[in-house]
Motif scaffolding. Structure first.
Motif, PDB file in Angstrom:
ATOM      1  N   GLN A 140       0.849  -1.185   0.000  1.00  0.00           N
ATOM      2  CA  GLN A 140       0.000   0.000   0.000  1.00  0.00           C
ATOM      3  C   GLN A 140       0.885   1.236   0.000  1.00  0.00           C
ATOM      4  O   GLN A 140       1.962   1.243   0.568  1.00  0.00           O
ATOM      5  CB  GLN A 140      -0.883   0.028   1.250  1.00  0.00           C
ATOM      6  N   ASP A 141       0.414   2.285  -0.684  1.00  0.00           N
ATOM      7  CA  ASP A 141       1.145   3.540  -0.637  1.00  0.00           C
ATOM      8  C   ASP A 141       0.984   4.128   0.756  1.00  0.00           C
ATOM      9  O   ASP A 141      -0.098   4.141   1.325  1.00  0.00           O
ATOM     10  CB  ASP A 141       0.592   4.527  -1.668  1.00  0.00           C
ATOM     11  N   SER A 142       2.077   4.610   1.300  1.00  0.00           N
ATOM     12  CA  SER A 142       1.998   5.227   2.615  1.00  0.00           C
ATOM     13  C   SER A 142       1.477   6.648   2.472  1.00  0.00           C
ATOM     14  O   SER A 142       1.490   7.237   1.385  1.00  0.00           O
ATOM     15  CB  SER A 142       3.377   5.237   3.276  1.00  0.00           C
ATOM     16  N   ALA A 143       1.039   7.227   3.564  1.00  0.00           N
ATOM     17  CA  ALA A 143       0.549   8.603   3.561  1.00  0.00           C
ATOM     18  C   ALA A 143       1.663   9.555   3.146  1.00  0.00           C
ATOM     19  O   ALA A 143       1.418  10.546   2.450  1.00  0.00           O
ATOM     20  CB  ALA A 143       0.019   8.966   4.944  1.00  0.00           C
ATOM     21  N   VAL A 144       2.884   9.255   3.542  1.00  0.00           N
ATOM     22  CA  VAL A 144       4.023  10.104   3.170  1.00  0.00           C
ATOM     23  C   VAL A 144       4.233  10.068   1.657  1.00  0.00           C
ATOM     24  O   VAL A 144       4.428  11.108   1.019  1.00  0.00           O
ATOM     25  CB  VAL A 144       5.303   9.650   3.911  1.00  0.00           C
ATOM     26  N   ASP A 145       4.186   8.870   1.067  1.00  0.00           N
ATOM     27  CA  ASP A 145       4.354   8.756  -0.383  1.00  0.00           C
ATOM     28  C   ASP A 145       3.260   9.512  -1.132  1.00  0.00           C
ATOM     29  O   ASP A 145       3.524  10.168  -2.139  1.00  0.00           O
ATOM     30  CB  ASP A 145       4.356   7.283  -0.814  1.00  0.00           C
ATOM     31  N   GLU A 146       2.028   9.409  -0.632  1.00  0.00           N
ATOM     32  CA  GLU A 146       0.916  10.126  -1.268  1.00  0.00           C
ATOM     33  C   GLU A 146       1.116  11.634  -1.188  1.00  0.00           C
ATOM     34  O   GLU A 146       0.889  12.362  -2.156  1.00  0.00           O
ATOM     35  CB  GLU A 146      -0.410   9.735  -0.616  1.00  0.00           C
ATOM     36  N   LEU A 147       1.545  12.133  -0.016  1.00  0.00           N
ATOM     37  CA  LEU A 147       1.784  13.562   0.157  1.00  0.00           C
ATOM     38  C   LEU A 147       2.899  14.037  -0.762  1.00  0.00           C
ATOM     39  O   LEU A 147       2.778  15.081  -1.419  1.00  0.00           O
ATOM     40  CB  LEU A 147       2.134  13.871   1.614  1.00  0.00           C
ATOM     41  N   LEU A 148       3.984  13.276  -0.845  1.00  0.00           N
ATOM     42  CA  LEU A 148       5.088  13.654  -1.733  1.00  0.00           C
ATOM     43  C   LEU A 148       4.644  13.698  -3.193  1.00  0.00           C
ATOM     44  O   LEU A 148       5.001  14.621  -3.932  1.00  0.00           O
ATOM     45  CB  LEU A 148       6.249  12.683  -1.580  1.00  0.00           C
ATOM     46  N   ALA A 149       3.861  12.723  -3.610  1.00  0.00           N
ATOM     47  CA  ALA A 149       3.376  12.705  -4.998  1.00  0.00           C
ATOM     48  C   ALA A 149       2.491  13.914  -5.276  1.00  0.00           C
ATOM     49  O   ALA A 149       2.603  14.551  -6.333  1.00  0.00           O
ATOM     50  CB  ALA A 149       2.612  11.415  -5.257  1.00  0.00           C
ATOM     51  N   THR A 150       1.638  14.279  -4.324  1.00  0.00           N
ATOM     52  CA  THR A 150       0.772  15.452  -4.486  1.00  0.00           C
ATOM     53  C   THR A 150       1.606  16.717  -4.587  1.00  0.00           C
ATOM     54  O   THR A 150       1.368  17.564  -5.463  1.00  0.00           O
ATOM     55  CB  THR A 150      -0.205  15.564  -3.299  1.00  0.00           C
ATOM     56  N   ARG A 151       2.581  16.868  -3.697  1.00  0.00           N
ATOM     57  CA  ARG A 151       3.431  18.066  -3.706  1.00  0.00           C
ATOM     58  C   ARG A 151       4.238  18.158  -4.997  1.00  0.00           C
ATOM     59  O   ARG A 151       4.407  19.231  -5.567  1.00  0.00           O
ATOM     60  CB  ARG A 151       4.384  18.070  -2.505  1.00  0.00           C
ATOM     61  N   ARG A 152       4.752  17.044  -5.474  1.00  0.00           N
ATOM     62  CA  ARG A 152       5.507  17.050  -6.732  1.00  0.00           C
ATOM     63  C   ARG A 152       4.620  17.467  -7.898  1.00  0.00           C
ATOM     64  O   ARG A 152       5.036  18.243  -8.764  1.00  0.00           O
ATOM     65  CB  ARG A 152       6.121  15.679  -6.985  1.00  0.00           C
TER      66      ARG A 152
END
Length: 93
Positions: free
Chosen positions: A67-79
């Motif tokens: 599963q994608d972690s919350a941190v990975d999701e946040l980084l993808a959104t910010r990028r």
């Protein structure tokens, strides 16, 4: 599941029935651990507890890797937001 009535001695000891000790292969040299889960006291071989904890840790690591972690999701959104913004050196009118 089998059960038996046991008593706590005045010294705080509980006797594990011979039947259970034999079924579990426990003797006086067996390394046991005791811990509490809610209102229950659990007694088990140290090796069994460690194996169970390792399985739980490996399972948690495998589950989180799938599963994608919350941190990975946040980084993808910010990028994605950063890529959508115009460069700072461009003038905006």
């Amino acid at each position: 599941m089998t059960s038996a009535s046991v008593k706590l001695t005045s010294q705080g000891r509980v006797i594990i029935l011979a039947k259970y000790r034999h079924e579990l292969g426990w003797d006086s040299d067996t390394d046991l651990v005791e811990y509490r889960e809610g209102s229950r006291v659990i007694v088990e071989r140290r090796a069994d507890m460690l194996a169970r904890m390792q399985d739980m840790a490996l399972g948690a690591r495998t589950d989180s890797a799938e599963q994608d972690s919350a941190v990975d999701e946040l980084l993808a959104t910010r990028r994605a937001e950063t890529e959508a913004e115009p460069p700072e050196d461009e003038e905006r009118y």
